[in-house]
Design a protein around this motif. Structure first.
Motif, PDB file in Angstrom:
ATOM      1  N   HIS A  93    -116.236   5.342  49.151  1.00 28.20           N
ATOM      2  CA  HIS A  93    -114.987   4.654  49.454  1.00 28.20           C
ATOM      3  C   HIS A  93    -114.569   3.674  48.367  1.00 28.20           C
ATOM      4  O   HIS A  93    -113.384   3.590  48.014  1.00 28.20           O
ATOM      5  CB  HIS A  93    -115.117   3.929  50.798  1.00 28.20           C
ATOM      6  N   ARG A  94    -115.495   2.924  47.827  1.00 27.18           N
ATOM      7  CA  ARG A  94    -115.141   1.949  46.802  1.00 27.18           C
ATOM      8  C   ARG A  94    -114.603   2.635  45.552  1.00 27.18           C
ATOM      9  O   ARG A  94    -113.573   2.227  44.996  1.00 27.18           O
ATOM     10  CB  ARG A  94    -116.349   1.083  46.450  1.00 27.18           C
ATOM     11  N   ALA A  95    -115.300   3.667  45.127  1.00 25.92           N
ATOM     12  CA  ALA A  95    -114.851   4.402  43.941  1.00 25.92           C
ATOM     13  C   ALA A  95    -113.509   5.077  44.211  1.00 25.92           C
ATOM     14  O   ALA A  95    -112.614   5.086  43.351  1.00 25.92           O
ATOM     15  CB  ALA A  95    -115.893   5.437  43.539  1.00 25.92           C
ATOM     16  N   GLY A  96    -113.351   5.643  45.402  1.00 25.65           N
ATOM     17  CA  GLY A  96    -112.094   6.288  45.743  1.00 25.65           C
ATOM     18  C   GLY A  96    -110.943   5.310  45.785  1.00 25.65           C
ATOM     19  O   GLY A  96    -109.841   5.600  45.287  1.00 25.65           O
ATOM     20  N   ARG A  97    -111.182   4.143  46.357  1.00 22.37           N
ATOM     21  CA  ARG A  97    -110.113   3.145  46.416  1.00 22.37           C
ATOM     22  C   ARG A  97    -109.766   2.640  45.022  1.00 22.37           C
ATOM     23  O   ARG A  97    -108.586   2.462  44.693  1.00 22.37           O
ATOM     24  CB  ARG A  97    -110.538   1.978  47.299  1.00 22.37           C
ATOM     25  N   ALA A  98    -110.788   2.408  44.197  1.00 22.00           N
ATOM     26  CA  ALA A  98    -110.540   1.933  42.827  1.00 22.00           C
ATOM     27  C   ALA A  98    -109.711   2.940  42.041  1.00 22.00           C
ATOM     28  O   ALA A  98    -108.758   2.573  41.346  1.00 22.00           O
ATOM     29  CB  ALA A  98    -111.869   1.666  42.116  1.00 22.00           C
ATOM     30  N   LEU A  99    -110.048   4.213  42.176  1.00 22.97           N
ATOM     31  CA  LEU A  99    -109.280   5.241  41.469  1.00 22.97           C
ATOM     32  C   LEU A  99    -107.869   5.351  42.052  1.00 22.97           C
ATOM     33  O   LEU A  99    -106.896   5.555  41.318  1.00 22.97           O
ATOM     34  CB  LEU A  99    -109.992   6.582  41.555  1.00 22.97           C
ATOM     35  N   GLY A 100    -107.760   5.191  43.368  1.00 23.51           N
ATOM     36  CA  GLY A 100    -106.448   5.231  43.992  1.00 23.51           C
ATOM     37  C   GLY A 100    -105.547   4.122  43.488  1.00 23.51           C
ATOM     38  O   GLY A 100    -104.361   4.342  43.199  1.00 23.51           O
ATOM     39  N   ILE A 101    -106.094   2.923  43.368  1.00 18.50           N
ATOM     40  CA  ILE A 101    -105.325   1.803  42.821  1.00 18.50           C
ATOM     41  C   ILE A 101    -104.923   2.096  41.379  1.00 18.50           C
ATOM     42  O   ILE A 101    -103.817   1.767  40.945  1.00 18.50           O
ATOM     43  CB  ILE A 101    -106.137   0.502  42.927  1.00 18.50           C
ATOM     44  N   ALA A 102    -105.824   2.727  40.624  1.00 21.97           N
ATOM     45  CA  ALA A 102    -105.531   3.050  39.219  1.00 21.97           C
ATOM     46  C   ALA A 102    -104.410   4.075  39.090  1.00 21.97           C
ATOM     47  O   ALA A 102    -103.755   4.147  38.044  1.00 21.97           O
ATOM     48  CB  ALA A 102    -106.792   3.569  38.535  1.00 21.97           C
ATOM     49  N   THR A 103    -104.173   4.867  40.138  1.00 20.67           N
ATOM     50  CA  THR A 103    -103.084   5.843  40.060  1.00 20.67           C
ATOM     51  C   THR A 103    -101.715   5.169  40.092  1.00 20.67           C
ATOM     52  O   THR A 103    -100.719   5.798  39.698  1.00 20.67           O
ATOM     53  CB  THR A 103    -103.151   6.869  41.202  1.00 20.67           C
ATOM     54  N   VAL A 104    -101.653   3.921  40.545  1.00 18.56           N
ATOM     55  CA  VAL A 104    -100.351   3.243  40.609  1.00 18.56           C
ATOM     56  C   VAL A 104     -99.804   2.960  39.206  1.00 18.56           C
ATOM     57  O   VAL A 104     -98.672   3.338  38.897  1.00 18.56           O
ATOM     58  CB  VAL A 104    -100.446   1.957  41.452  1.00 18.56           C
ATOM     59  N   PRO A 105    -100.570   2.301  38.300  1.00 16.19           N
ATOM     60  CA  PRO A 105    -100.047   2.159  36.934  1.00 16.19           C
ATOM     61  C   PRO A 105     -99.865   3.506  36.233  1.00 16.19           C
ATOM     62  O   PRO A 105     -98.980   3.651  35.384  1.00 16.19           O
ATOM     63  CB  PRO A 105    -101.104   1.307  36.233  1.00 16.19           C
ATOM     64  N   LEU A 106    -100.682   4.498  36.585  1.00 15.59           N
ATOM     65  CA  LEU A 106    -100.489   5.838  36.033  1.00 15.59           C
ATOM     66  C   LEU A 106     -99.136   6.400  36.475  1.00 15.59           C
ATOM     67  O   LEU A 106     -98.416   7.015  35.683  1.00 15.59           O
ATOM     68  CB  LEU A 106    -101.622   6.751  36.488  1.00 15.59           C
ATOM     69  N   ALA A 107     -98.782   6.158  37.729  1.00 14.01           N
ATOM     70  CA  ALA A 107     -97.486   6.622  38.230  1.00 14.01           C
ATOM     71  C   ALA A 107     -96.342   5.907  37.524  1.00 14.01           C
ATOM     72  O   ALA A 107     -95.307   6.513  37.230  1.00 14.01           O
ATOM     73  CB  ALA A 107     -97.406   6.396  39.738  1.00 14.01           C
ATOM     74  N   VAL A 108     -96.520   4.615  37.230  1.00 11.32           N
ATOM     75  CA  VAL A 108     -95.495   3.867  36.492  1.00 11.32           C
ATOM     76  C   VAL A 108     -95.333   4.448  35.086  1.00 11.32           C
ATOM     77  O   VAL A 108     -94.211   4.599  34.581  1.00 11.32           O
ATOM     78  CB  VAL A 108     -95.847   2.373  36.435  1.00 11.32           C
ATOM     79  N   ALA A 109     -96.456   4.786  34.459  1.00  9.08           N
ATOM     80  CA  ALA A 109     -96.398   5.408  33.136  1.00  9.08           C
ATOM     81  C   ALA A 109     -95.669   6.745  33.202  1.00  9.08           C
ATOM     82  O   ALA A 109     -94.903   7.098  32.293  1.00  9.08           O
ATOM     83  CB  ALA A 109     -97.810   5.600  32.587  1.00  9.08           C
ATOM     84  N   MET A 110     -95.897   7.493  34.268  1.00  8.10           N
ATOM     85  CA  MET A 110     -95.188   8.765  34.447  1.00  8.10           C
ATOM     86  C   MET A 110     -93.682   8.530  34.551  1.00  8.10           C
ATOM     87  O   MET A 110     -92.882   9.247  33.936  1.00  8.10           O
ATOM     88  CB  MET A 110     -95.695   9.468  35.708  1.00  8.10           C
ATOM     89  N   LEU A 111     -93.273   7.516  35.318  1.00  9.34           N
ATOM     90  CA  LEU A 111     -91.848   7.212  35.446  1.00  9.34           C
ATOM     91  C   LEU A 111     -91.258   6.773  34.107  1.00  9.34           C
ATOM     92  O   LEU A 111     -90.109   7.099  33.788  1.00  9.34           O
ATOM     93  CB  LEU A 111     -91.635   6.126  36.502  1.00  9.34           C
ATOM     94  N   PHE A 112     -92.039   6.050  33.335  1.00 13.21           N
ATOM     95  CA  PHE A 112     -91.586   5.656  32.000  1.00 13.21           C
ATOM     96  C   PHE A 112     -91.319   6.894  31.141  1.00 13.21           C
ATOM     97  O   PHE A 112     -90.315   6.976  30.431  1.00 13.21           O
ATOM     98  CB  PHE A 112     -92.630   4.759  31.340  1.00 13.21           C
ATOM     99  N   ALA A 113     -92.233   7.865  31.240  1.00 17.49           N
ATOM    100  CA  ALA A 113     -92.055   9.102  30.475  1.00 17.49           C
ATOM    101  C   ALA A 113     -90.815   9.857  30.939  1.00 17.49           C
ATOM    102  O   ALA A 113     -90.061  10.395  30.129  1.00 17.49           O
ATOM    103  CB  ALA A 113     -93.299   9.977  30.610  1.00 17.49           C
TER     104      ALA A 113
END
Length: 263
Positions: A93-113
């Motif tokens: 759960h901890r690793a999954g949540r950490a990676l899930g949170i990391a997908t948010v800035p990744l999604a912002v980078a996608m929108l920037f692209a």
């Protein structure tokens, strides 16, 4: 990107980003069961892959390189979402949540692209996409959360009440973004500027449609707030029904608002 496929790619991408953002940047992790994360994560995964597919189908020769970057980031977002779903499924759960949170800035980078592939200025495009992500994300996660109350009868009203207020805030933000986009992005030759009649262009008409649909979503958000004031369990079910209507109006608003962005 260009055409209907490009417009759909923008809306799908911002919805995936918004869905991931509300999922991990609100206190839902400690409030709802993990099944809700499986449900919402699976939809974010499907949206990200759909955005990549639509963008690939809307390549424009002038921005093909930028479009490929956007497609790549959408696929990476889908892969990261699938990975955190797997981690949570195997009780990491901890690793999954950490990676899930990391997908948010990744999604912002996608929108920037994706913002780099439009005909508008980068700043205006990114602002519009981020605002659209908040708008569609609030509607999507609110609808899914309302359905989750049918599964978890012991869930308190806190999460759905918060999502209802977030929807109200997102409507205000979206209305401002649509108006700013209309003022700051006059029609230019080669874009969606062909006339429907002597007075209205396609882009201008789409702006009015977007404003109208945002206003309808705002009215629905008010109805959701009034409905949730009731104490009966059926109040949440009624609010969920209004969220269904909000999905229709919000996505229509976003599709209309993005007509200006692409030729």
């Amino acid at each position: 990107m260009k055409g209907p496929a490009g417009i759909m790619a923008l809306v799908l991408a911002e919805t995936a980003a918004g869905g991931a953002g509300f999922l991990f940047l609100t206190p839902l992790w400690g409030e709802v069961r993990r099944g809700f994360f499986y449900l919402t994560g699976a939809i974010v995964l499907a949206l990200a892959l759909s955005a990549a597919g639509a963008a690939a189908g809307g390549y424009d020769d002038a921005t093909a390189a930028k479009g490929r970057v956007a497609v790549t980031l959408a696929v990476v977002l889908a892969g990261a979402t699938l990975l955190w779903l797997g981690l949570v499924r195997f009780r990491l759960h901890r690793a999954g949540r950490a990676l899930g949170i990391a997908t948010v800035p990744l999604a912002v980078a996608m929108l920037f692209a994706f913002a780099r592939t439009t005909d508008e200025s980068l700043a205006l495009s990114l602002f519009q996409l981020l605002t659209g992500a908040v708008f569609t994300g609030a509607v999507l996660d609110g609808l899914l959360l309302g359905h989750w109350y049918l599964t978890d009868r012991r869930l308190t009203r806190g999460p759905i009440n918060r999502m209802a207020w977030l929807l109200v805030a997102s409507v205000v933000l979206e209305a401002a973004a649509v108006i700013v986009g209309a003022i700051g992005a006059p029609d230019r030759p080669g874009r969606a500027s062909s006339s429907l009649n002597p007075l209205l262009t396609v882009a201008g008409s789409a702006t009015w449609i977007a404003i109208g649909m945002v206003a309808c979503t705002g009215l629905i958000a008010v109805f959701i707030q009034l409905t949730l004031r009731g104490t009966r369990p059926t109040a949440v079910q009624s609010a969920t029904g209004f969220f269904y209507l909000a999905v229709v109006t919000a996505f229509t608003a976003e599709l209309a608002a993005k007509v200006r962005f692409l030729p």
